[in-house]
Design a protein around this motif. Structure first.
Motif, PDB file in Angstrom:
ATOM      1  N   MET A   1      39.913  47.486  26.214  1.00  0.00           N
ATOM      2  CA  MET A   1      40.250  46.855  27.488  1.00  0.00           C
ATOM      3  C   MET A   1      41.598  46.139  27.392  1.00  0.00           C
ATOM      4  O   MET A   1      41.673  44.932  27.307  1.00  0.00           O
ATOM      5  CB  MET A   1      39.169  45.855  27.859  1.00  0.00           C
ATOM      6  CG  MET A   1      37.852  46.426  28.200  1.00  0.00           C
ATOM      7  SD  MET A   1      37.082  45.183  29.230  1.00  0.00           S
ATOM      8  CE  MET A   1      35.897  46.108  30.049  1.00  0.00           C
ATOM      9  N   SER A   2      42.625  46.907  27.376  1.00  0.00           N
ATOM     10  CA  SER A   2      43.949  46.318  27.237  1.00  0.00           C
ATOM     11  C   SER A   2      44.359  45.528  28.470  1.00  0.00           C
ATOM     12  O   SER A   2      45.115  44.573  28.379  1.00  0.00           O
ATOM     13  CB  SER A   2      44.978  47.405  26.936  1.00  0.00           C
ATOM     14  OG  SER A   2      45.000  48.332  28.004  1.00  0.00           O
ATOM     15  N   ASN A   4      42.533  43.548  30.196  1.00  0.00           N
ATOM     16  CA  ASN A   4      41.858  42.252  30.242  1.00  0.00           C
ATOM     17  C   ASN A   4      42.775  41.117  29.789  1.00  0.00           C
ATOM     18  O   ASN A   4      42.761  40.036  30.364  1.00  0.00           O
ATOM     19  CB  ASN A   4      40.593  42.299  29.388  1.00  0.00           C
ATOM     20  CG  ASN A   4      39.644  41.174  29.697  1.00  0.00           C
ATOM     21  OD1 ASN A   4      39.722  40.566  30.744  1.00  0.00           O
ATOM     22  ND2 ASN A   4      38.754  40.903  28.784  1.00  0.00           N
ATOM     23  N   VAL A   7      45.085  40.116  32.569  1.00  0.00           N
ATOM     24  CA  VAL A   7      44.401  39.339  33.611  1.00  0.00           C
ATOM     25  C   VAL A   7      44.297  37.887  33.182  1.00  0.00           C
ATOM     26  O   VAL A   7      44.614  36.974  33.948  1.00  0.00           O
ATOM     27  CB  VAL A   7      43.002  39.930  33.906  1.00  0.00           C
ATOM     28  CG1 VAL A   7      42.206  38.994  34.796  1.00  0.00           C
ATOM     29  CG2 VAL A   7      43.132  41.291  34.536  1.00  0.00           C
ATOM     30  N   TRP A   8      43.853  37.644  31.949  1.00  0.00           N
ATOM     31  CA  TRP A   8      43.715  36.260  31.478  1.00  0.00           C
ATOM     32  C   TRP A   8      45.067  35.572  31.396  1.00  0.00           C
ATOM     33  O   TRP A   8      45.175  34.369  31.622  1.00  0.00           O
ATOM     34  CB  TRP A   8      42.990  36.210  30.138  1.00  0.00           C
ATOM     35  CG  TRP A   8      41.525  36.392  30.323  1.00  0.00           C
ATOM     36  CD1 TRP A   8      40.765  37.460  29.960  1.00  0.00           C
ATOM     37  CD2 TRP A   8      40.627  35.482  30.985  1.00  0.00           C
ATOM     38  NE1 TRP A   8      39.466  37.277  30.338  1.00  0.00           N
ATOM     39  CE2 TRP A   8      39.348  36.075  30.972  1.00  0.00           C
ATOM     40  CE3 TRP A   8      40.784  34.242  31.593  1.00  0.00           C
ATOM     41  CZ2 TRP A   8      38.238  35.464  31.532  1.00  0.00           C
ATOM     42  CZ3 TRP A   8      39.678  33.638  32.147  1.00  0.00           C
ATOM     43  CH2 TRP A   8      38.432  34.238  32.113  1.00  0.00           C
TER      44      TRP A   8
END
Length: 89
Positions: A1-2, A4, A7-8
């Motif tokens: 999940m690169s 993710n 997003v953070w």
């Protein structure tokens, strides 16, 4: 999940900018706080919409602050700033 991590990163960036953007709303926040405090003092009665005008002014200020400054915009000189807890940095 690169994706993710990206997003953070955006979320952290927004959280860091939040206190800086809202620093301009101090007068509205103080007015709303005084209204609520006065209505909850001994003998006062907090009722729905008692501080509606003050709350609406604060809400408008928050909305304007959120829209007015893009992420990463520095705080103007002399503006108060808040620090995020270290666990959020």
């Amino acid at each position: 999940m690169s994706g993710n991590g990206a997003v953070w990163g955006r979320v952290r960036s927004r959280l860091r900018a939040f206190p800086e953007r809202l620093a301009a709303c101090g007068a509205e926040a103080a007015a709303y706080g005084r209204c609520v405090q006065a209505s909850t003092a001994p003998g006062g009665r907090l009722r729905k919409d008692l501080c509606a005008q003050e709350f609406e002014a604060l809400r408008r200020c928050f909305a304007a602050a959120r829209l007015a400054s893009p992420l990463g915009t520095p705080v103007p000189p002399g503006a108060p700033s808040c620090q995020l807890p270290s666990r959020w940095r």
